[in-house]
Design a protein around this motif. Structure first.
Motif, PDB file in Angstrom:
ATOM      1  N   HIS A 150       0.887  -1.273  -0.044  1.00  0.00           N
ATOM      2  CA  HIS A 150      -0.053  -0.056   0.148  1.00  0.00           C
ATOM      3  C   HIS A 150       0.937   1.118   0.104  1.00  0.00           C
ATOM      4  N   ALA A 151       0.389   2.293  -0.505  1.00  0.00           N
ATOM      5  CA  ALA A 151       0.977   3.653  -0.533  1.00  0.00           C
ATOM      6  C   ALA A 151       0.168   4.601   0.108  1.00  0.00           C
ATOM      7  N   PHE A 160       4.481  10.009  -1.672  1.00  0.00           N
ATOM      8  CA  PHE A 160       3.872   8.660  -1.113  1.00  0.00           C
ATOM      9  C   PHE A 160       4.825   7.896  -0.426  1.00  0.00           C
ATOM     10  N   VAL A 161       4.261   7.155   0.633  1.00  0.00           N
ATOM     11  CA  VAL A 161       5.249   6.367   1.615  1.00  0.00           C
ATOM     12  C   VAL A 161       4.564   5.022   1.311  1.00  0.00           C
ATOM     13  N   LEU A 162       5.566   4.142   0.591  1.00  0.00           N
ATOM     14  CA  LEU A 162       5.043   2.734   0.362  1.00  0.00           C
ATOM     15  C   LEU A 162       5.589   1.574   1.475  1.00  0.00           C
ATOM     16  N   LYS A 204      15.470   5.282   0.576  1.00  0.00           N
ATOM     17  CA  LYS A 204      15.554   4.767   1.858  1.00  0.00           C
ATOM     18  C   LYS A 204      14.424   3.630   2.272  1.00  0.00           C
ATOM     19  N   GLY A 205      14.742   2.609   2.681  1.00  0.00           N
ATOM     20  CA  GLY A 205      13.638   1.472   2.965  1.00  0.00           C
ATOM     21  C   GLY A 205      13.469   0.569   2.088  1.00  0.00           C
ATOM     22  N   LEU A 206      14.172   0.497   0.777  1.00  0.00           N
ATOM     23  CA  LEU A 206      14.113  -0.141  -0.113  1.00  0.00           C
ATOM     24  C   LEU A 206      15.169  -1.365  -0.224  1.00  0.00           C
ATOM     25  N   SER A 207      14.986  -2.655  -0.381  1.00  0.00           N
ATOM     26  CA  SER A 207      15.605  -3.471  -0.531  1.00  0.00           C
ATOM     27  C   SER A 207      15.085  -4.740  -1.515  1.00  0.00           C
ATOM     28  N   GLU A 229       8.415   1.873   4.353  1.00  0.00           N
ATOM     29  CA  GLU A 229       8.429   3.115   4.446  1.00  0.00           C
ATOM     30  C   GLU A 229       8.975   3.958   3.727  1.00  0.00           C
ATOM     31  N   VAL A 230       9.103   3.352   2.277  1.00  0.00           N
ATOM     32  CA  VAL A 230       9.854   3.892   1.349  1.00  0.00           C
ATOM     33  C   VAL A 230       8.934   5.343   0.626  1.00  0.00           C
TER      34      VAL A 230
END
Length: 396
Positions: A150-151, A160-162, A204-207, A229-230
């Motif tokens: 969700h975003a 947007f925060v995904l 930040k927060g993406l892997s 929290e990307v």
């Protein structure tokens, strides 16, 4: 059809334009020269030949059908012919180009802003940027509407925060960007809607951890997209589409290429089985002189011919803007099933040697087990066609 020692009684060359024939031959020569020498080693070691990505760009394999931005602008048939030759070498190679072209570049070109197109498409066409497509989740495969990713928009007009996780994502561990689909509550709406976002490496927060232990598609890089929290700038939202139409229209583009590509795997196993049974002597005769062997060769040959005609027919319809998603389901379903059965038959014709890497057939067989399942399982495509025929849905 590119010159081969193996004869085909059904040849579609006279149905192709000169440009299409030249494209097919160039793709064939590239595959034999640049991919064939090392593909078995890459499969055995579970590696993808990243060094070839810029060459894919030079050949026009990336974003093939798109106009502008350094793309080749091929017609749908020429594109399909290149897919044949990439999958003749390995399904993983075709998958890389399919994902880059149909699942990432196509939605940016179709649904993106001019700024997004200028920023991403030229580099992707050259192979300088690699993309991936984030739809499938651990608990949402054939039912993408049940996705949990969700975003949340940070205020009206904000970023947007995904949050979420995508699984079985081709190219994700090496991707510079991904088109990720997520549910979001738009301002003024009570129901969440699916939207597409361009997520970039380094956010930040993406892997993107790699998926290990695959026994299929080993020359393809597969992984996850983990979103914690990307924060994605609002400029990275694809504005041109809302709802499931977005990801499903991308999949229709990719499935069209798969329907052509599977023919390449079928051709390769047929040609290898024919050569082997002509050379292999048992009971003082070539295996190809036995009735049962000839029956198998005839079945393989004839099914490939019918698959080619189906692909060509639908390619011309696509050229005219008349190809429907359910027809694409027919193409993907029938040609992949045919190719998988061809690989199984060819494997049996080589006996024990059929499982050896140096004969290449078992690699195609293992790969096609995945192609049979991904981008719409065989069963889901069957039900889509059944719904078109009856007007009744058997999905639920």
């Amino acid at each position: 059809m590119p010159a081969e020692a193996t004869p085909y009684l059904l040849n579609i060359d006279h149905l192709l334009t000169e440009d299409e024939r030249l494209t097919w031959e160039a793709a064939h020569d590239f595959g034999q020269r640049r991919i064939a020498p090392s593909i078995e080693q890459h499969y055995e070691h579970g590696t993808f030949p990243k060094e070839l990505i810029p060459e894919f760009g030079e050949m026009g394999f990336l974003g093939s059908t798109l106009e502008g931005y350094g793309c080749a602008g091929m017609n749908p048939v020429a594109y399909g012919l290149t897919m044949i030759e990439l999958e003749r070498q390995d399904s993983g190679i075709r998958s890389f180009c399919s994902v880059q072209s149909a699942l990432v570049m196509w939605p940016i070109h179709t649904y993106g802003t001019d700024a997004q197109k200028e920023r991403f498409l030229p580099g992707m066409a050259k192979g300088e940027l690699v993309g991936c497509f984030g739809l499938t989740e651990p608990n949402a495969g054939s039912d993408p509407a049940s996705m949990r990713t969700h975003a949340k928009q940070d205020g009206p007009g904000g970023d947007f925060v995904l949050n979420g996780q995508k699984f079985w994502i081709t190219n994700s561990p090496i991707a510079d960007l991904g088109v990720v689909w997520a549910k979001t509550l738009e301002h003024g709406s009570d129901a969440p809607v699916i939207r597409g976002f361009i997520v970039e490496r380094g956010m930040k927060g993406l892997s993107t951890p790699e998926t290990k232990g695959k026994l299929s598609m080993r020359a393809s890089v597969t992984g996850e997209i983990v979103l914690d929290e990307v924060r994605v700038p609002k400029e990275n939202l694809l504005p041109g589409v809302h709802g499931l139409k977005g990801p499903l229209s991308c999949l229709t583009q990719a499935r069209y290429g798969i329907g052509w590509g599977a023919l390449g795997a079928a051709m390769d196993v047929y040609e290898r089985a024919r050569r082997y049974t002509m050379d292999r002597v048992q009971f003082d005769r070539p295996l190809a002189s036995f009735q049962l062997t000839q029956q198998k060769l005839v079945e393989l040959h004839n099914e490939i011919g019918k698959g080619l005609l189906l692909a060509l027919h639908f390619g011309r319809l696509k050229q005219e803007g008349k190809l429907t998603p359910v027809q694409v389901s027919m193409l993907k379903r029938d040609n992949v099933r045919m190719a998988l059965e061809a690989a199984r038959t060819a494997r049996s014709m080589l006996g024990g040697n059929g499982i050896m890497g140096e004969f290449h057939i078992m690699r195609h067989l293992c790969n096609l087990e995945t192609v049979f399942t991904y981008e719409g399982t065989h069963e889901v495509h069957t039900l889509a066609i059944g719904r078109a025929l009856t007007g009744l849905s058997a999905f639920s």
